[in-house]
Design a protein around this motif. Structure first.
Motif, PDB file in Angstrom:
ATOM      1  N   THR A  32       1.232  -1.372  -0.090  1.00 29.96           N
ATOM      2  CA  THR A  32       0.126   0.221   0.103  1.00 29.96           C
ATOM      3  C   THR A  32       1.491   0.894  -0.437  1.00 29.96           C
ATOM      4  O   THR A  32       2.403   1.191   0.642  1.00 29.96           O
ATOM      5  CB  THR A  32      -0.890  -0.082   1.258  1.00 29.96           C
ATOM      6  N   LEU A  33       0.136   2.673  -0.323  1.00 31.19           N
ATOM      7  CA  LEU A  33       1.453   3.727  -0.731  1.00 31.19           C
ATOM      8  C   LEU A  33       0.282   4.653  -0.632  1.00 31.19           C
ATOM      9  O   LEU A  33      -0.650   4.654  -0.920  1.00 31.19           O
ATOM     10  CB  LEU A  33       2.144   4.090  -1.851  1.00 31.19           C
ATOM     11  N   ALA A  34       0.473   5.095   0.781  1.00 28.60           N
ATOM     12  CA  ALA A  34      -0.756   6.853   0.293  1.00 28.60           C
ATOM     13  C   ALA A  34       0.088   8.368   1.376  1.00 28.60           C
ATOM     14  O   ALA A  34       1.295   8.394   1.389  1.00 28.60           O
ATOM     15  CB  ALA A  34      -1.786   6.232   2.087  1.00 28.60           C
ATOM     16  N   LEU A  35      -0.771   9.169   0.947  1.00 28.96           N
ATOM     17  CA  LEU A  35       0.031  10.242   1.238  1.00 28.96           C
ATOM     18  C   LEU A  35       0.190  10.767   3.355  1.00 28.96           C
ATOM     19  O   LEU A  35      -0.708  10.505   3.681  1.00 28.96           O
ATOM     20  CB  LEU A  35      -0.345  11.754   0.717  1.00 28.96           C
ATOM     21  N   THR A  36       1.259  11.251   3.325  1.00 27.08           N
ATOM     22  CA  THR A  36       0.931  11.703   4.694  1.00 27.08           C
ATOM     23  C   THR A  36       1.000  13.104   5.239  1.00 27.08           C
ATOM     24  O   THR A  36       1.096  13.246   5.891  1.00 27.08           O
ATOM     25  CB  THR A  36       2.177  10.594   5.619  1.00 27.08           C
ATOM     26  N   GLU A  37       2.301  13.438   3.868  1.00 22.07           N
ATOM     27  CA  GLU A  37       2.261  15.607   4.158  1.00 22.07           C
ATOM     28  C   GLU A  37       2.933  15.570   2.879  1.00 22.07           C
ATOM     29  O   GLU A  37       3.588  14.902   1.939  1.00 22.07           O
ATOM     30  CB  GLU A  37       3.059  15.409   5.081  1.00 22.07           C
ATOM     31  N   ALA A  38       1.984  16.730   2.752  1.00 19.88           N
ATOM     32  CA  ALA A  38       2.498  17.702   1.082  1.00 19.88           C
ATOM     33  C   ALA A  38       2.552  18.673   1.315  1.00 19.88           C
ATOM     34  O   ALA A  38       2.285  19.715   2.199  1.00 19.88           O
ATOM     35  CB  ALA A  38       2.101  17.305   0.127  1.00 19.88           C
ATOM     36  N   LEU A  39       3.465  19.862   0.759  1.00 20.15           N
ATOM     37  CA  LEU A  39       3.785  21.664   0.850  1.00 20.15           C
ATOM     38  C   LEU A  39       1.943  21.260  -0.177  1.00 20.15           C
ATOM     39  O   LEU A  39       1.602  22.310   0.379  1.00 20.15           O
ATOM     40  CB  LEU A  39       4.918  21.719  -0.382  1.00 20.15           C
ATOM     41  N   TYR A  40       1.730  21.012  -1.241  1.00 23.41           N
ATOM     42  CA  TYR A  40       0.416  21.461  -1.610  1.00 23.41           C
ATOM     43  C   TYR A  40      -0.681  20.412  -1.512  1.00 23.41           C
ATOM     44  O   TYR A  40      -0.807  19.130  -2.942  1.00 23.41           O
ATOM     45  CB  TYR A  40       0.369  21.982  -2.961  1.00 23.41           C
ATOM     46  N   PRO A  41      -0.982  19.486  -0.753  1.00 26.15           N
ATOM     47  CA  PRO A  41      -1.382  18.420  -0.056  1.00 26.15           C
ATOM     48  C   PRO A  41      -3.118  18.446  -1.424  1.00 26.15           C
ATOM     49  O   PRO A  41      -3.196  17.306  -1.790  1.00 26.15           O
ATOM     50  CB  PRO A  41      -1.555  17.797   0.978  1.00 26.15           C
ATOM     51  N   SER A  42      -3.470  19.321  -1.732  1.00 23.32           N
ATOM     52  CA  SER A  42      -4.865  19.616  -2.227  1.00 23.32           C
ATOM     53  C   SER A  42      -4.518  19.461  -3.513  1.00 23.32           C
ATOM     54  O   SER A  42      -5.281  19.585  -5.414  1.00 23.32           O
ATOM     55  CB  SER A  42      -5.069  20.339  -2.294  1.00 23.32           C
ATOM     56  N   GLU A  43      -3.045  19.777  -4.392  1.00 31.30           N
ATOM     57  CA  GLU A  43      -2.869  19.748  -5.679  1.00 31.30           C
ATOM     58  C   GLU A  43      -2.685  17.795  -6.098  1.00 31.30           C
ATOM     59  O   GLU A  43      -1.237  17.419  -6.558  1.00 31.30           O
ATOM     60  CB  GLU A  43      -1.686  19.566  -6.086  1.00 31.30           C
ATOM     61  N   PHE A  44      -2.645  17.563  -4.751  1.00 31.44           N
ATOM     62  CA  PHE A  44      -1.848  15.955  -5.047  1.00 31.44           C
ATOM     63  C   PHE A  44      -2.474  14.932  -5.687  1.00 31.44           C
ATOM     64  O   PHE A  44      -3.646  14.464  -5.024  1.00 31.44           O
ATOM     65  CB  PHE A  44      -1.009  15.092  -3.135  1.00 31.44           C
ATOM     66  N   ASP A  45      -2.550  14.119  -6.347  1.00 30.08           N
ATOM     67  CA  ASP A  45      -3.866  13.068  -6.636  1.00 30.08           C
ATOM     68  C   ASP A  45      -2.368  11.501  -7.348  1.00 30.08           C
ATOM     69  O   ASP A  45      -2.646  11.474  -8.934  1.00 30.08           O
ATOM     70  CB  ASP A  45      -4.480  14.150  -7.944  1.00 30.08           C
ATOM     71  N   MET A  46      -1.824  10.743  -6.723  1.00 28.41           N
ATOM     72  CA  MET A  46      -1.739  10.177  -7.213  1.00 28.41           C
ATOM     73  C   MET A  46      -2.681   8.678  -8.321  1.00 28.41           C
ATOM     74  O   MET A  46      -3.108   8.590  -7.070  1.00 28.41           O
ATOM     75  CB  MET A  46      -0.191   8.992  -6.079  1.00 28.41           C
ATOM     76  N   ARG A  47      -1.467   8.528  -8.327  1.00 31.09           N
ATOM     77  CA  ARG A  47      -2.626   7.652  -9.724  1.00 31.09           C
ATOM     78  C   ARG A  47      -1.814   6.344 -10.186  1.00 31.09           C
ATOM     79  O   ARG A  47      -0.540   5.660 -10.359  1.00 31.09           O
ATOM     80  CB  ARG A  47      -3.370   7.732 -10.617  1.00 31.09           C
ATOM     81  N   VAL A  48      -2.554   4.755 -10.161  1.00 31.31           N
ATOM     82  CA  VAL A  48      -2.100   3.901 -10.767  1.00 31.31           C
ATOM     83  C   VAL A  48      -2.177   3.705 -11.922  1.00 31.31           C
ATOM     84  O   VAL A  48      -3.414   4.095 -12.504  1.00 31.31           O
ATOM     85  CB  VAL A  48      -2.514   1.514 -10.110  1.00 31.31           C
ATOM     86  N   LEU A  49      -0.640   3.280 -12.692  1.00 31.26           N
ATOM     87  CA  LEU A  49      -0.658   3.313 -14.171  1.00 31.26           C
ATOM     88  C   LEU A  49      -0.274   1.722 -14.229  1.00 31.26           C
ATOM     89  O   LEU A  49      -1.532   2.084 -15.614  1.00 31.26           O
ATOM     90  CB  LEU A  49       0.511   3.968 -15.070  1.00 31.26           C
ATOM     91  N   SER A  50      -0.008   1.570 -13.890  1.00 29.71           N
ATOM     92  CA  SER A  50      -0.252   0.034 -14.313  1.00 29.71           C
ATOM     93  C   SER A  50       0.303  -0.959 -13.243  1.00 29.71           C
ATOM     94  O   SER A  50       0.551  -0.773 -13.085  1.00 29.71           O
ATOM     95  CB  SER A  50       0.529  -0.665 -15.662  1.00 29.71           C
TER      96      SER A  50
END
Length: 260
Positions: A32-50
């Motif tokens: 599993t992988l998750a965001l824990t903190e970011a400079l601009y969290p609202s812009e964070f949008d990781m996605r599985v490509l394959s």
């Protein structure tokens, strides 16, 4: 675009981009992988490509493109423009799996154009040549069981699309962290001339500038994670037992041939 002028050096974030289902937490094969903190969290949008055959590709959002049109005819000071961003991720490798490598890759593109004086300066004229450039820094760190590995990279004077990648190789099991940062910078100073004019009893000075521009952008940021299954202890025992039986059978055949 977030702009920082003159002397402010940037450093840090990135993350998120296209396909399937956008999420702040991903659950691909083996981890599993998750965001824990970011400079601009609202812009964070990781996605599985394959997610195929033990290879998982995850898109991250590159830093916001920078374009700095530097030095119009009315300016003569150095101009610096930049953007930086960072994100901290946390993950866990599922029981029965291990991560064997992680690669961060992307594309840097940039350009700069130094304006050239279109006249000879001549006597009584002073001036400076134009300068321009750009730079990118992409740093990331992976941590597992108290050990951390940092993989910093830096690129300068980018004038065409340039692919880059950086790979961590090693076994990752259980909980792990992944911190990623990027910093982009473009700078320029126009060529200029201070021209002295003298005509009869009249003299005057004319300041001339030739536009210089610079830009840089980061895109297609991607994590490629290699995952493999770890055989259960019982599986190892079965394999060893099977090898033992094969050895016993081979020795018995040899013994029977000797008796004959």
């Amino acid at each position: 675009m977030r702009t920082m002028i003159a002397g402010i050096l940037l450093s840090n974030l990135l993350v998120g981009a296209p396909l399937a289902h956008a999420a702040q937490e991903l659950n691909p094969t083996g981890f599993t992988l998750a965001l824990t903190e970011a400079l601009y969290p609202s812009e964070f949008d990781m996605r599985v490509l394959s997610d195929n055959g033990g290879t998982v590709q995850i898109a991250l959002p590159g830093a916001i493109p920078i374009t700095s049109p530097v030095q119009s005819a009315s300016h003569g000071t150095e101009y610096l423009n930049g953007d930086d961003t960072w994100a901290k991720l946390g993950g866990a490798v599922r029981e029965g799996y291990r991560i064997t490598s992680v690669t961060l890759s992307g594309v840097l593109s940039g350009a700069f154009d130094i304006g050239q004086p279109d006249r000879v300066c001549g006597t009584g004229c002073t001036g400076t040549a134009g300068v321009a450039g750009n730079a990118a820094r992409i740093d990331w760190t992976i941590g597992n069981h108290g050990a951390t590995t940092s993989l910093p990279t830096r690129y300068t004077d980018i004038t065409s699309p340039q692919a880059f990648s950086s790979t961590f190789t090693g076994q990752v099991e259980g909980d792990f962290t992944l911190d990623v940062s990027s910093a982009l910078e473009a700078y320029a100073l126009s060529a200029n001339q201070l021209v002295h004019h003298l005509s009869g009893d009249f003299e005057w000075y004319e300041q001339l500038y030739w536009e210089t521009t610079s830009s840089i952008a980061l895109s297609d940021l991607t994590l490629t994670v290699q995952v493999s299954a770890v055989p259960e202890p019982g599986t190892y025992a079965m394999v060893l037992a099977g090898l033992g039986l094969m050895g016993f059978a081979a020795r018995r055949r040899e013994a029977m041939r000797g008796d004959n």
